[in-house]
Design a protein around this motif. Structure first.
Motif, PDB file in Angstrom:
ATOM      1  N   GLU A 229       0.831  -1.209   0.000  1.00 51.78           N
ATOM      2  CA  GLU A 229       0.000   0.000   0.000  1.00 51.78           C
ATOM      3  C   GLU A 229       0.866   1.260   0.000  1.00 51.78           C
ATOM      4  O   GLU A 229       0.662   2.180  -0.805  1.00 51.78           O
ATOM      5  N   ALA A 230       1.837   1.310   0.895  1.00 51.22           N
ATOM      6  CA  ALA A 230       2.707   2.477   0.986  1.00 51.22           C
ATOM      7  C   ALA A 230       3.581   2.611  -0.263  1.00 51.22           C
ATOM      8  O   ALA A 230       3.786   3.721  -0.772  1.00 51.22           O
ATOM      9  N   TYR A 231       4.076   1.501  -0.760  1.00 53.09           N
ATOM     10  CA  TYR A 231       4.877   1.501  -1.984  1.00 53.09           C
ATOM     11  C   TYR A 231       4.086   2.153  -3.121  1.00 53.09           C
ATOM     12  O   TYR A 231       4.593   3.031  -3.821  1.00 53.09           O
ATOM     13  N   GLY A 232       2.858   1.716  -3.300  1.00 49.42           N
ATOM     14  CA  GLY A 232       2.016   2.276  -4.359  1.00 49.42           C
ATOM     15  C   GLY A 232       1.788   3.764  -4.187  1.00 49.42           C
ATOM     16  O   GLY A 232       1.801   4.526  -5.157  1.00 49.42           O
ATOM     17  N   TRP A 233       1.580   4.192  -2.945  1.00 50.18           N
ATOM     18  CA  TRP A 233       1.350   5.611  -2.681  1.00 50.18           C
ATOM     19  C   TRP A 233       2.585   6.427  -3.065  1.00 50.18           C
ATOM     20  O   TRP A 233       2.475   7.448  -3.752  1.00 50.18           O
ATOM     21  N   PHE A 234       3.773   5.988  -2.636  1.00 53.18           N
ATOM     22  CA  PHE A 234       4.999   6.726  -2.965  1.00 53.18           C
ATOM     23  C   PHE A 234       5.268   6.710  -4.467  1.00 53.18           C
ATOM     24  O   PHE A 234       5.681   7.721  -5.036  1.00 53.18           O
ATOM     25  N   LEU A 235       5.033   5.592  -5.104  1.00 49.80           N
ATOM     26  CA  LEU A 235       5.255   5.503  -6.549  1.00 49.80           C
ATOM     27  C   LEU A 235       4.381   6.527  -7.286  1.00 49.80           C
ATOM     28  O   LEU A 235       4.836   7.166  -8.226  1.00 49.80           O
ATOM     29  N   GLN A 236       3.157   6.702  -6.830  1.00 55.26           N
ATOM     30  CA  GLN A 236       2.258   7.673  -7.456  1.00 55.26           C
ATOM     31  C   GLN A 236       2.747   9.111  -7.288  1.00 55.26           C
ATOM     32  O   GLN A 236       2.394   9.983  -8.094  1.00 55.26           O
ATOM     33  N   GLN A 237       3.534   9.373  -6.261  1.00 47.01           N
ATOM     34  CA  GLN A 237       4.005  10.737  -6.009  1.00 47.01           C
ATOM     35  C   GLN A 237       5.197  11.127  -6.895  1.00 47.01           C
ATOM     36  O   GLN A 237       5.526  12.305  -7.001  1.00 47.01           O
ATOM     37  N   ILE A 238       5.829  10.131  -7.494  1.00 46.25           N
ATOM     38  CA  ILE A 238       7.017  10.404  -8.324  1.00 46.25           C
ATOM     39  C   ILE A 238       6.545  10.911  -9.681  1.00 46.25           C
ATOM     40  O   ILE A 238       5.759  10.262 -10.359  1.00 46.25           O
ATOM     41  N   LYS A 239       7.049  12.069 -10.038  1.00 45.56           N
ATOM     42  CA  LYS A 239       6.634  12.672 -11.309  1.00 45.56           C
ATOM     43  C   LYS A 239       7.776  12.617 -12.293  1.00 45.56           C
ATOM     44  O   LYS A 239       8.895  12.791 -12.014  1.00 45.56           O
TER      45      LYS A 239
END
Length: 128
Positions: free
Chosen positions: A118-128
């Motif tokens: 869950e946290a991995y997915g959240w951080f991945l989404q923040q990378i632009k």
């Protein structure tokens, strides 16, 4: 730019740790799975830091301290809680005297892996 400044490289290593955690869980190697959960989170946070700064990330293993280095993004409390839970497994699962390997049951580790995903997915989404 050196390799440690490459966002894609950090993501690739985080993905490899994620895959390793999944495989280790499936094989019943729960303690090392827990360590890989911490590692995948460490590397995906470092990818975000590199994406923001263009610089080598710090030599730091504490997930909360790493998350505190992220700028301009409010990290949800749920994600912070996951980081606080996952961070100790860098030592607990690796070294005697820091933790108890009997902690790593299938149920405990499945929960840890689900939260790390869950946290991995959240951080991945923040990378632009």
């Amino acid at each position: 730019m050196n390799d440690e400044q490459d966002v894609g490289g950090w993501i690739q290593y985080a993905q490899a740790d994620r895959h390793a955690a999944q495989s280790l869980f499936a094989s019943g190697d729960y303690a090392v799975c827990a360590e890989m959960c911490q590692q995948m989170l460490e590397k995906i946070i470092k990818a975000l830091i590199v994406s923001q700064t263009g610089e080598r990330p710090p030599y730091e293993h504490n997930l909360k301290r790493l998350a505190d280095m992220v700028v301009g993004i409010a990290i949800p409390s749920r994600i912070v809680d996951i980081l606080l839970n996952a961070s100790p497994h860098y030592r607990f699962a690796r070294y005697p005297g820091f933790g108890d390997l009997s902690l790593y049951t299938a149920e405990y580790t499945r929960n840890l892996l689900d939260e790390a995903e869950e946290a991995y997915g959240w951080f991945l989404q923040q990378i632009k």
